[in-house]
Design a protein around this motif. Structure first.
Motif, PDB file in Angstrom:
ATOM      1  N   TYR A   1       5.738   5.911   2.123  1.00 26.59           N
ATOM      2  CA  TYR A   1       6.736   4.849   2.258  1.00 26.59           C
ATOM      3  C   TYR A   1       6.308   3.762   3.230  1.00 26.59           C
ATOM      4  CZ  TYR A   1       8.195   7.797   6.244  1.00 26.59           C
ATOM      5  OH  TYR A   1       8.222   8.552   7.395  1.00 26.59           O
ATOM      6  N   ARG A   2       5.240   3.965   3.999  1.00 26.93           N
ATOM      7  CA  ARG A   2       4.725   2.913   4.877  1.00 26.93           C
ATOM      8  C   ARG A   2       3.400   2.338   4.376  1.00 26.93           C
ATOM      9  NH1 ARG A   2       6.773   1.555   9.801  1.00 26.93           N
ATOM     10  NH2 ARG A   2       8.430   2.853  10.658  1.00 26.93           N
ATOM     11  N   ASP A   3       2.898   2.834   3.269  1.00 22.67           N
ATOM     12  CA  ASP A   3       1.645   2.322   2.727  1.00 22.67           C
ATOM     13  C   ASP A   3       1.862   0.969   2.055  1.00 22.67           C
ATOM     14  OD1 ASP A   3      -0.037   4.372   3.528  1.00 22.67           O
ATOM     15  OD2 ASP A   3       0.398   5.582   1.762  1.00 22.67           O
ATOM     16  N   VAL A   4       0.824   0.147   2.088  1.00 24.36           N
ATOM     17  CA  VAL A   4       0.843  -1.134   1.390  1.00 24.36           C
ATOM     18  C   VAL A   4      -0.070  -1.016   0.184  1.00 24.36           C
ATOM     19  CG1 VAL A   4       0.352  -3.603   1.560  1.00 24.36           C
ATOM     20  CG2 VAL A   4       1.288  -2.373   3.529  1.00 24.36           C
ATOM     21  N   HIS A   5       0.428  -1.386  -0.988  1.00 25.77           N
ATOM     22  CA  HIS A   5      -0.343  -1.248  -2.215  1.00 25.77           C
ATOM     23  C   HIS A   5      -1.555  -2.173  -2.204  1.00 25.77           C
ATOM     24  CE1 HIS A   5       3.188   0.544  -4.722  1.00 25.77           C
ATOM     25  NE2 HIS A   5       3.180   0.972  -3.483  1.00 25.77           N
ATOM     26  N   GLN A   6      -2.615  -1.716  -2.876  1.00 27.14           N
ATOM     27  CA  GLN A   6      -3.831  -2.508  -2.965  1.00 27.14           C
ATOM     28  C   GLN A   6      -3.649  -3.679  -3.926  1.00 27.14           C
ATOM     29  OE1 GLN A   6      -5.748   1.085  -4.260  1.00 27.14           O
ATOM     30  NE2 GLN A   6      -7.286   0.884  -2.677  1.00 27.14           N
ATOM     31  N   ASP A   7      -4.500  -4.704  -3.774  1.00 28.13           N
ATOM     32  CA  ASP A   7      -4.458  -5.789  -4.747  1.00 28.13           C
ATOM     33  C   ASP A   7      -5.131  -5.326  -6.034  1.00 28.13           C
ATOM     34  OD1 ASP A   7      -7.335  -6.387  -4.707  1.00 28.13           O
ATOM     35  OD2 ASP A   7      -6.962  -7.206  -2.717  1.00 28.13           O
ATOM     36  N   VAL A   8      -4.936  -6.084  -7.105  1.00 29.56           N
ATOM     37  CA  VAL A   8      -5.308  -5.610  -8.428  1.00 29.56           C
ATOM     38  C   VAL A   8      -6.815  -5.432  -8.585  1.00 29.56           C
ATOM     39  CG1 VAL A   8      -5.415  -7.922  -9.426  1.00 29.56           C
ATOM     40  CG2 VAL A   8      -4.903  -5.968 -10.891  1.00 29.56           C
ATOM     41  N   HIS A   9      -7.611  -6.298  -7.948  1.00 33.36           N
ATOM     42  CA  HIS A   9      -9.052  -6.222  -8.144  1.00 33.36           C
ATOM     43  C   HIS A   9      -9.624  -4.930  -7.550  1.00 33.36           C
ATOM     44  CE1 HIS A   9      -8.953 -10.240  -9.716  1.00 33.36           C
ATOM     45  NE2 HIS A   9      -8.378 -10.688  -8.601  1.00 33.36           N
TER      46      HIS A   9
END
Length: 790
Positions: free
Chosen positions: A598-606
C-alpha cells in the motif's frame, strides 16, 4: 521507475548513535513542523470567547496545566512509548494498523486475496499464530461480516479526517504566523493585509508542490530547529523576566480549579487547548521515513522541552499582563527588538508544517487508492532516490482551492482552530481504537491491557472531542462536512469495485474455451505480445472473450496480468512477480500477478513492460529446467502435455541472474511463510519461490552425464520458446483493458441504484481511467467495452 526498496523491507539492524542522531535531526523538518508551530495559536484559540483572563490568573494557570499534561500524556506516553511500537515493517499510520489487523485476522474486504500472499517476507507475523485459546475478539471479528465493514469505515473516517486536516492545517498555520503583523500596523491595514498575504503564501506553496519536497527538503530541518530554539529562548526569557514561579502551574490541581471556576465555558474552551497536540499523529504516520529511536530522541530531548518552555513563557507573560492592549496572541510575549526576525522564522516554520501535512495527504490518498477505496488519480513520483515522495496534481489543486476558501471564509484563528481540533481528535480516537485491537490480536496481550489503554487515552481524547463538537456552528462543521463527502465517495467506489470483481469472478471463461480457439474457428494469432489486464488472479476474464468475439484474433504471446495490492507496506522486488502458464507450452499463454504494497509506487510502463518480459523469460528457463528434472526422475515424457487441463502452479521469480540447470533443494511446509529455493551463488541462478505448500521435503540434482540427450532436447525447446518471446517483444506490445460501464440490476434497492447508477458512474467519468493509473501509452492501448450488471 525502479526504486531501491531494500531499506523498506529488510530486517532492521541496530542503528548506531550517530545514525540515530542524524535521523533525529532530519525528522525535525518532516515530522515536527506542524506540532512545533502550535504555540502560535493555542492560547489565542482557548481565550477566544468562552473564557476571559482574570486578575487571579487561575484561568491561565489552568490552561497551562491542561497543555502540559496533554502534551505529556498523548504525544509522549501514548505515541512515543506505545503507538510507535505498533509499526508494520517499520511503517506507521492508520493503514499500517489496519494492515496488521488484516494479516492476523481475516477481516479484509479485498476480494483477490491469495494464500500465496502470506509467503511474502514482509507478511511476517509479529507473534506465532495461536494454537489454542484463540482470542475471543479475533473470533468475533472474523465471524461477523458487518464488523469487517465497520472496521473499514473506522479506517476511512480516520483517513477522511487526515485529508480534512490537510485542508485546515496550512490555512491556520500560515494565517497565525502572518497575524504577527497586527502589532506593526494599524487595525484597518492589518484587516486588509493578513488574508491576502496568507492566500499568496498558500498559492506559492501549492504551486511549488510538483517540484517535490526533496528539492528544498534540506532547508526544512534547520528552519524547524531554529524555530524550536527560538521559542525555547523566548520561553526562558519570559519565565525569568516575568514570573519565575510559573512552574507551580504545572500541577494537576490547577486543572480542577480551572474547571470548577469556569464550568461549562472552561470545558468548551478545551477545543482550543487541544490544538497543542496537532501534528502528533505525524510521528506515527512518518515512521517509515525514519526510525523509532530517531523520532523518540527528537521528541523527548528537543521538541517536548521546547514546547513546554514556550507555553510556560507565554503563560508567565500573560500572568503579569491581565489587561493587554492587544488580543491574547503569541506575538505579544515576543520582545519588540526581535519581533520581526521571529515573525519571519514563524512564517517559514508554518510553511514547513504545511508542507508536511500536504505530503502526508498525498501519501494517504495513494494508500486509499491501493485498497480500492478512492477513485483513480495520477500519482507522480518526484524523486528517483527518496522513496515515498509523490505528487498528485488534481488533489494538490483541490487542496489549494479549499485552503484559500477556508482562509477567506473564516478569516480568524478561532473558527479555523475549532475545525482543525475536531479533525485532529477524530484521527487520534481512530488510532486509539485500532491500537487496542492490535494489542489483543497482533501482540496477543491480555484484553485487560487493551481495555486499560482504550479507556485511559480514549477518555482524554473523548473529553477534547466533546468540547470540539460544541463548536459545531463555529467552524467544527467543516471537517464533518468534508468527511461526509469523502466517506461517501470512498465507500461508493469501494462498494462498486467489489461488485465488479464479483461479476468478473462469476463470468470468467473456462480454460478449455481459450484452448479451443484456433484457425478452425477463424481465430488468427498475430505477431506481438498481448497484455490482458484484469483483477482476476485465476481464470480467463470476460473482457478477453468480448475482445475475441468482436475481433477474431489475439497475439502469439498472451499474458493475463493482474496488478493487485497486498496488505503490506512494501513488496520486495524479488517477490513482486508471480508467474505461471495458462494451458500447454505450445499455446504460449501465461499468467502474471504483479503485487504491490500500500506504500509502493507503481513503475512506469516502459520499465514495467521490459521487466515483465524479463521475468517471463526467467520463468520459462526455470519451468524447462524443472520439467527436465521431472522427466529424468519419473520417465514421463507426457508430463507437459497434461498441463492443458488446468493452469500450472505460480512461481515467484526473483531478480538475480539465472543460468544452467542447478542442483538445489526445495523445502515445503504448511506454515504461512515462503518456501525458497536456495542456490550456492547469487550470480549463478535466480531466486525462485514456489507458492504451493504441500508439506513435503524434496532433494534432487541433475546428472549431466546420464541425461545428456534429454538436456540437449530440452535446451533446444527452451531456446525456441525464448526466441519466440523476444521476437514477439520486437513486434510490439498491446495493452488490453476493459472500459467498463456499471449499472444496478433490476429490483435493486434505491440506495444501491443511487450508489451505482449515479454515484459510481459519475466518479468513473470524472476521474482518471485505468490506462492512466497503469501508465499505459495511448498508441498501445486497446479498450474493450464492458457492461457490468451488479
Amino acid at each position: 521507475m525502479d526504486l531501491d526498496y531494500s531499506k523498506c523491507w529488510k530486517t532492521p539492524k541496530k542503528e548506531s548513535w550517530k545514525t540515530a542522531l542524524l535521523l533525529s535531526y532530519q525528522s525535525l523538518g518532516v515530522v515536527y513542523g506542524d506540532l512545533s508551530i502550535s504555540p502560535l495559536y493555542v492560547y489565542k484559540s482557548t481565550f477566544a470567547e468562552d473564557i476571559q483572563h482574570s486578575d487571579s490568573n487561575e484561568e491561565i494557570f489552568g490552561v497551562l496545566s491542561f497543555v502540559f499534561w496533554t502534551l505529556t500524556l498523548i504525544p509522549l506516553f501514548k505515541y512515543v512509548f506505545i503507538v510507535l511500537r505498533a509499526d508494520d515493517n517499520g511503517e506507521g499510520g492508520t493503514f499500517a494498523l489496519y494492515s496488521l489487523i488484516c494479516r492476523h485476522a481475516r477481516v479484509s474486504l479485498l476480494p483477490n486475496r491469495q494464500v500465496a500472499d502470506e509467503a511474502l517476507s514482509t507478511y511476517k507475523l509479529e507473534q506465532p499464530p495461536e494454537k489454542k485459546n484463540s482470542s475471543r475478539v479475533k473470533f468475533v471479528l472474523e465471524k461477523y461480516k458487518w464488523l469487517h465493514t465497520a472496521l473499514l469505515i473506522l479506517v476511512l473516517v480516520g483517513t477522511c479526517m487526515v485529508i480534512g486536516d490537510g485542508v485546515l492545517t496550512p490555512a491556520i498555520s500560515v494565517f497565525s504566523a502572518v497575524s504577527g503583523l497586527e502589532l506593526s500596523m494599524s487595525k484597518e491595514h492589518h484587516q486588509y493585509a493578513v488574508v491576502p498575504i496568507t492566500c499568496f503564501i498558500l498559492l506559492c506553496l501549492f504551486a511549488l508542490q510538483h517540484y517535490g519536497t526533496h528539492r528544498v527538503g534540506f532547508f526544512f530541518a534547520p528552519i524547524v530547529l531554529t524555530w524550536l530554539l527560538c521559542i525555547s529562548a523566548l520561553g526562558l526569557y519570559n519565565i525569568i523576566h516575568w514570573n519565575p514561579h510559573i512552574y507551580k502551574a504545572l500541577s494537576p490541581y490547577y486543572m480542577f480549579i480551572f474547571l470548577k471556576k469556569t464550568r461549562i465555558s472552561g470545558w468548551m474552551s478545551l477545543g482550543g487547548t487541544l490544538l497543542c497536540i496537532t501534528g502528533s499523529e505525524a510521528m506515527f504516520a512518518d515512521l517509515g521515513h525514519f526510525s523509532y529511536t530517531a523520532i523518540q530522541i527528537a521528541f523527548t530531548f528537543l521538541v517536548y522541552p521546547a514546547l513546554i518552555l514556550a507555553y510556560m513563557g507565554q503563560a508567565a507573560y500573560l500572568s503579569q499582563h491581565h489587561h493587554s492592549s492587544h488580543v491574547i496572541s503569541f506575538y505579544v510575549s515576543v520582545p519588540a527588538p526581535v519581533r520581526w526576525p521571529v515573525l519571519v522564522v514563524a512564517i517559514l516554520a508554518s510553511v514547513v508544517g504545511s508542507q508536511a501535512i500536504i505530503s502526508g495527504t498525498f501519501s494517504i490518498i495513494n494508500q486509499s487508492q491501493s485498497l480500492g477505496c478512492f477513485p483513480r488519480v495520477k500519482v507522480i513520483h518526484t524523486s528517483d532516490k527518496i522513496h515515498g515522495q509523490i505528487y498528485i496534481p488534481e488533489i494538490n489543486w483541490m487542496l489549494m482551492i479549499l485552503c484559500i476558501a477556508v482562509t477567506i471564509g473564516f478569516r480568524d484563528t478561532k473558527h479555523m482552530g475549532n475545525a482543525s481540533g475536531l479533525a485532529v481528535m477524530t484521527v487520534m480516537l481512530v488510532t486509539t481504537c485500532l491500537t487496542s485491537l492490535v494489542i489483543i490480536i497482533c501482540w496477543q496481550k491480555p484484553p485487560i491491557i487493551a481495555i486499560t489503554f482504550l479507556l485511559f487515552f480514549g477518555s482524554i481524547e473523548l473529553l477534547y472531542f466533546s468540547a470540539s463538537l460544541t463548536k459545531f456552528k463555529e467552524g467544527a462543521w467543516l471537517p464533518i462536512l468534508l468527511a461526509l463527502i469523502l466517506m461517501t465517495v470512498m465507500f461508493v467506489w469501494h462498494y462498486a469495485t467489489i461488485k465488479k470483481y464479483e461479476y468478473d469472478l462469476h463470468n470468467k471463461v473456462s480454460l478449455e474455451w481459450l484452448l479451443a480457439l484456433g484457425p478452425s474457428l477463424g481465430i488468427a494469432r498475430v505477431p506481438g505480445i498481448g497484455l490482458v489486464f484484469s483483477d482476476l488472479t485465476s481464470g480467463i476474464p470476460a473482457n478477453f472473450s468480448r475482445f475475441v468475439t468482436n475481433l477474431p484474433a489475439f497475439h502469439r504471446i498472451l499474458i493475463f496480468v493482474c496488478v493487485k495490492s497486498v496488505p503490506v507496506p512494501h513488496v520486495p522486488p524479488a517477490e513482486r512477480y508471480l508467474v505461471g502458464r495458462v494451458g500447454p507450452t505450445a499455446h504460449r499463454s501465461y499468467r502474471c500477478i504483479v503485487r504491490y504494497g500500500y506504500r509502493d509506487v507503481h513503475q512506469d510502463v516502459h520499465s514495467f513492460e521490459t521487466e515483465l518480459v524479463e521475468r517471463l523469460a526467467d520463468f520459462i528457463r526455470y519451468d524447462w529446467h524443472q520439467t527436465n528434472w521431472t522427466n529424468s526422475c519419473n520417465g514421463d515424457d507426457a508430463s507437459r502435455s497434461n498441463e492443458s487441463s488446468s493452469e500450472s502452479k505460480l512461481a515467484v521469480i526473483g531478480t538475480v541472474a539465472f543460468s544452467g540447470p542447478p542442483a538445489y533443494e526445495i523445502e515445503e511446509n504448511v506454515q504461512p511463510e515462503s518456501v525458497s529455493i536456495e542456490f550456492p551463488t547469487v550470480e549463478s541462478v535466480r531466486d525462485v519461490i514456489e507458492m504451493e505448500p504441500v508439506g513435503k521435503r524434496v532433494r534432487f540434482a541433475i546428472d549431466d552425464e546420464s541425461e545428456t540427450d534429454v538436456q540437449t532436447e530440452v535446451e533446444a525447446q527452451l531456446q525456441e520458446e525464448l526466441a519466440y518471446l523476444y521476437a514477439a517483444q520486437q513486434a510490439g506490445t498491446a495493452f488490453i483493458l476493459g472500459h467498463s460501464h456499471v449499472r444496478a440490476k433490476q429490483g435493486s434497492s434505491l440506495f444501491k441504484r443511487l450508489a451505482i447508477d449515479f454515484g459510481y458512474n459519475f466518479l468513473r467519468r470524472n476521474c482518471r481511467g485505468p490506462d492512466v493509473a497503469l501508465k499505459v501509452p495511448t498508441v498501445s492501448l486497446l479498450e474493450v467495452g464492458m457492461v457490468y450488471v451488479v
